[in-house]
Design an enzyme around this catalytic site. Sequence first.
Site, PDB file in Angstrom:
ATOM      1  NE  ARG A   1      97.900  38.425  94.910  1.00 64.12           N
ATOM      2  CZ  ARG A   1      97.927  38.154  96.201  1.00 64.12           C
ATOM      3  NH1 ARG A   1      97.407  38.974  97.074  1.00 64.12           N
ATOM      4  NH2 ARG A   1      98.475  37.045  96.622  1.00 64.12           N
TER       5      ARG A   1
ATOM      6  NE  ARG B   1      96.854  31.188 102.922  1.00 62.69           N
ATOM      7  CZ  ARG B   1      97.354  32.336 102.469  1.00 62.69           C
ATOM      8  NH1 ARG B   1      97.673  33.291 103.323  1.00 62.69           N
ATOM      9  NH2 ARG B   1      97.513  32.536 101.184  1.00 62.69           N
TER      10      ARG B   1
ATOM     11  NE  ARG C   1     101.036  30.973 104.869  1.00 63.47           N
ATOM     12  CZ  ARG C   1     100.859  31.858 103.891  1.00 63.47           C
ATOM     13  NH1 ARG C   1     101.144  33.126 104.108  1.00 63.47           N
ATOM     14  NH2 ARG C   1     100.417  31.467 102.729  1.00 63.47           N
TER      15      ARG C   1
ATOM     16  NE  ARG D   1      99.468  31.287  97.252  1.00 65.71           N
ATOM     17  CZ  ARG D   1      99.868  31.035  98.489  1.00 65.71           C
ATOM     18  NH1 ARG D   1     100.006  29.787  98.912  1.00 65.71           N
ATOM     19  NH2 ARG D   1     100.119  32.024  99.310  1.00 65.71           N
TER      20      ARG D   1
ATOM     21  CE  LYS E   1     102.068  39.992 100.106  1.00 66.45           C
ATOM     22  NZ  LYS E   1     102.651  38.658  99.832  1.00 66.45           N
TER      23      LYS E   1
HETATM   24  P1  AP5 Z   1     103.485  35.648 105.615  1.00 67.87           P
HETATM   25  O1  AP5 Z   1     103.681  36.877 106.443  1.00 67.87           O
HETATM   26  O2  AP5 Z   1     102.265  34.835 105.814  1.00 67.87           O
HETATM   27  O3  AP5 Z   1     103.688  35.985 104.066  1.00 67.87           O
HETATM   28  P2  AP5 Z   1     102.782  36.852 103.081  1.00 67.87           P
HETATM   29  O4  AP5 Z   1     103.737  37.694 102.294  1.00 67.87           O
HETATM   30  O5  AP5 Z   1     101.689  37.561 103.815  1.00 67.87           O
HETATM   31  O6  AP5 Z   1     102.253  35.690 102.145  1.00 67.87           O
HETATM   32  P3  AP5 Z   1     100.786  35.231 101.689  1.00 67.87           P
HETATM   33  O7  AP5 Z   1     100.922  33.796 101.246  1.00 67.87           O
HETATM   34  O8  AP5 Z   1      99.745  35.519 102.703  1.00 67.87           O
HETATM   35  O9  AP5 Z   1     100.611  36.085 100.483  1.00 67.87           O
HETATM   36  P4  AP5 Z   1      99.789  35.747  99.299  1.00 67.87           P
HETATM   37  O10 AP5 Z   1     100.024  37.031  98.625  1.00 67.87           O
HETATM   38  O11 AP5 Z   1     100.038  34.570  98.467  1.00 67.87           O
HETATM   39  O12 AP5 Z   1      98.375  35.307  99.887  1.00 67.87           O
HETATM   40  P5  AP5 Z   1      97.060  36.147 100.077  1.00 67.87           P
HETATM   41  O13 AP5 Z   1      96.411  35.697 101.316  1.00 67.87           O
HETATM   42  O14 AP5 Z   1      97.321  37.593  99.881  1.00 67.87           O
HETATM   43  O15 AP5 Z   1     104.801  34.729 105.832  1.00 67.87           O
HETATM   44  C1  AP5 Z   1     104.928  33.457 105.217  1.00 67.87           C
HETATM   45  C2  AP5 Z   1     105.627  32.471 106.172  1.00 67.87           C
HETATM   46  O16 AP5 Z   1     106.978  32.891 106.383  1.00 67.87           O
HETATM   47  C3  AP5 Z   1     105.003  32.388 107.576  1.00 67.87           C
HETATM   48  O17 AP5 Z   1     105.090  31.067 108.019  1.00 67.87           O
HETATM   49  C4  AP5 Z   1     105.878  33.320 108.441  1.00 67.87           C
HETATM   50  O18 AP5 Z   1     105.913  32.917 109.798  1.00 67.87           O
HETATM   51  C5  AP5 Z   1     107.236  33.160 107.775  1.00 67.87           C
HETATM   52  N1  AP5 Z   1     108.019  34.396 107.814  1.00 67.87           N
HETATM   53  C6  AP5 Z   1     107.556  35.660 107.576  1.00 67.87           C
HETATM   54  N2  AP5 Z   1     108.574  36.533 107.654  1.00 67.87           N
HETATM   55  C7  AP5 Z   1     109.703  35.805 107.920  1.00 67.87           C
HETATM   56  C8  AP5 Z   1     111.090  36.138 108.102  1.00 67.87           C
HETATM   57  N3  AP5 Z   1     111.506  37.411 108.021  1.00 67.87           N
HETATM   58  N4  AP5 Z   1     111.965  35.141 108.359  1.00 67.87           N
HETATM   59  C9  AP5 Z   1     111.539  33.848 108.449  1.00 67.87           C
HETATM   60  N5  AP5 Z   1     110.261  33.477 108.290  1.00 67.87           N
HETATM   61  C10 AP5 Z   1     109.343  34.434 108.022  1.00 67.87           C
HETATM   62  O19 AP5 Z   1      96.209  35.664  98.803  1.00 67.87           O
HETATM   63  C11 AP5 Z   1      95.641  34.371  98.724  1.00 67.87           C
HETATM   64  C12 AP5 Z   1      94.812  34.257  97.442  1.00 67.87           C
HETATM   65  O20 AP5 Z   1      93.736  35.236  97.462  1.00 67.87           O
HETATM   66  C13 AP5 Z   1      95.560  34.571  96.141  1.00 67.87           C
HETATM   67  O21 AP5 Z   1      96.221  33.430  95.641  1.00 67.87           O
HETATM   68  C14 AP5 Z   1      94.409  35.032  95.225  1.00 67.87           C
HETATM   69  O22 AP5 Z   1      93.676  33.945  94.738  1.00 67.87           O
HETATM   70  C15 AP5 Z   1      93.510  35.808  96.181  1.00 67.87           C
HETATM   71  N6  AP5 Z   1      93.847  37.248  96.242  1.00 67.87           N
HETATM   72  C16 AP5 Z   1      94.284  37.939  97.351  1.00 67.87           C
HETATM   73  N7  AP5 Z   1      94.474  39.225  97.045  1.00 67.87           N
HETATM   74  C17 AP5 Z   1      94.166  39.373  95.722  1.00 67.87           C
HETATM   75  C18 AP5 Z   1      94.195  40.471  94.832  1.00 67.87           C
HETATM   76  N8  AP5 Z   1      94.593  41.686  95.231  1.00 67.87           N
HETATM   77  N9  AP5 Z   1      93.823  40.256  93.554  1.00 67.87           N
HETATM   78  C19 AP5 Z   1      93.432  39.049  93.128  1.00 67.87           C
HETATM   79  N10 AP5 Z   1      93.386  37.952  93.933  1.00 67.87           N
HETATM   80  C20 AP5 Z   1      93.749  38.120  95.216  1.00 67.87           C
END
Ligand code: AP5
Length: 217
Positions: A85, A157, A124, A168, A13
């Site tokens: 979420r 991270r 990542r 997660r 994403k």
């Molecule tokens: P990446 O693009 O980083 O993936 P992502 O979908 O953005 O994953 P995140 O881990 O950032 O999502 P998340 O939802 O767990 O974390 P968030 O920061 O929102 O890609 C991942 C890897 O794959 C990278 O290395 C990339 O290079 C590679 N890649 C990407 N596309 C590819 C492809 N097509 N082919 C090959 N490789 C590829 O949340 C963190 C924490 O914050 C949560 O656990 C929670 O505690 C809190 N939080 C955040 N938002 C909320 C909410 N709305 N409500 C409650 N708590 C929240």
Amino acid sequence: MDVVLLGGPGAGKGTQAQILQKHFGYRQISTGDLLREHRNGGTELGKAAEGFMKRGELVPDELIIKMVEGELRDDADVLFDGFPRTVAQAEALDALLDARGRGTPGAVYFQIDRALLEERLRGRWTNPRTGRVYHETFNAPKVAGIDDEDGGPLVQRDDDKPETIKRRLDVFEAQTMPLVEYYGRGKSHRLVAIDATLPVDEVTHQLIHALGLEHGH
Ligand code: AP5
């Protein structure tokens, strides 16, 4: 139209939101990035969120909704990355957008299996300043540990540890998967599923098609 990017941790994403923001003038609102900024800045919200994030659990809805509300301005179309979420967050987002005359958002579901999500998160590397994301195998920077664009250091991270990744993914399946139904069922919502297992540029291609961006935005 505002767009919700819906998918498990590691589905890509953030990677895609950065690309669409750069080329199509969207504004990315990543609740994960915002929370990390609060945590690094030592704000009250950051302190309240820290424990949940470290354990791989969701930060309480009311904190998240208030934070997103503070980010909404009447300018560019928004890509919501990592939000909503929970069903409560999705309902709150509908109400916030409605109150601003923005209409209901579209949603794109990034389809991908759990084993590949784990592999993506384990490899990542992120630029903490800009949020730009790399993968040591799938999307490697030219020089290991250095951002191609601004030369800044890349870090892993602290929630990308194996036991936190597992938590997660469990939390995603239990609390966020119901949103596929939420966005798929309503008359006013529009859900498109894409194959998120493909390479980055092919996923971008599908998004451009799904969002009707072939002739710009
Ligand atoms: P990446 O693009 O980083 O993936 P992502 O979908 O953005 O994953 P995140 O881990 O950032 O999502 P998340 O939802 O767990 O974390 P968030 O920061 O929102 O890609 C991942 C890897 O794959 C990278 O290395 C990339 O290079 C590679 N890649 C990407 N596309 C590819 C492809 N097509 N082919 C090959 N490789 C590829 O949340 C963190 C924490 O914050 C949560 O656990 C929670 O505690 C809190 N939080 C955040 N938002 C909320 C909410 N709305 N409500 C409650 N708590 C929240």
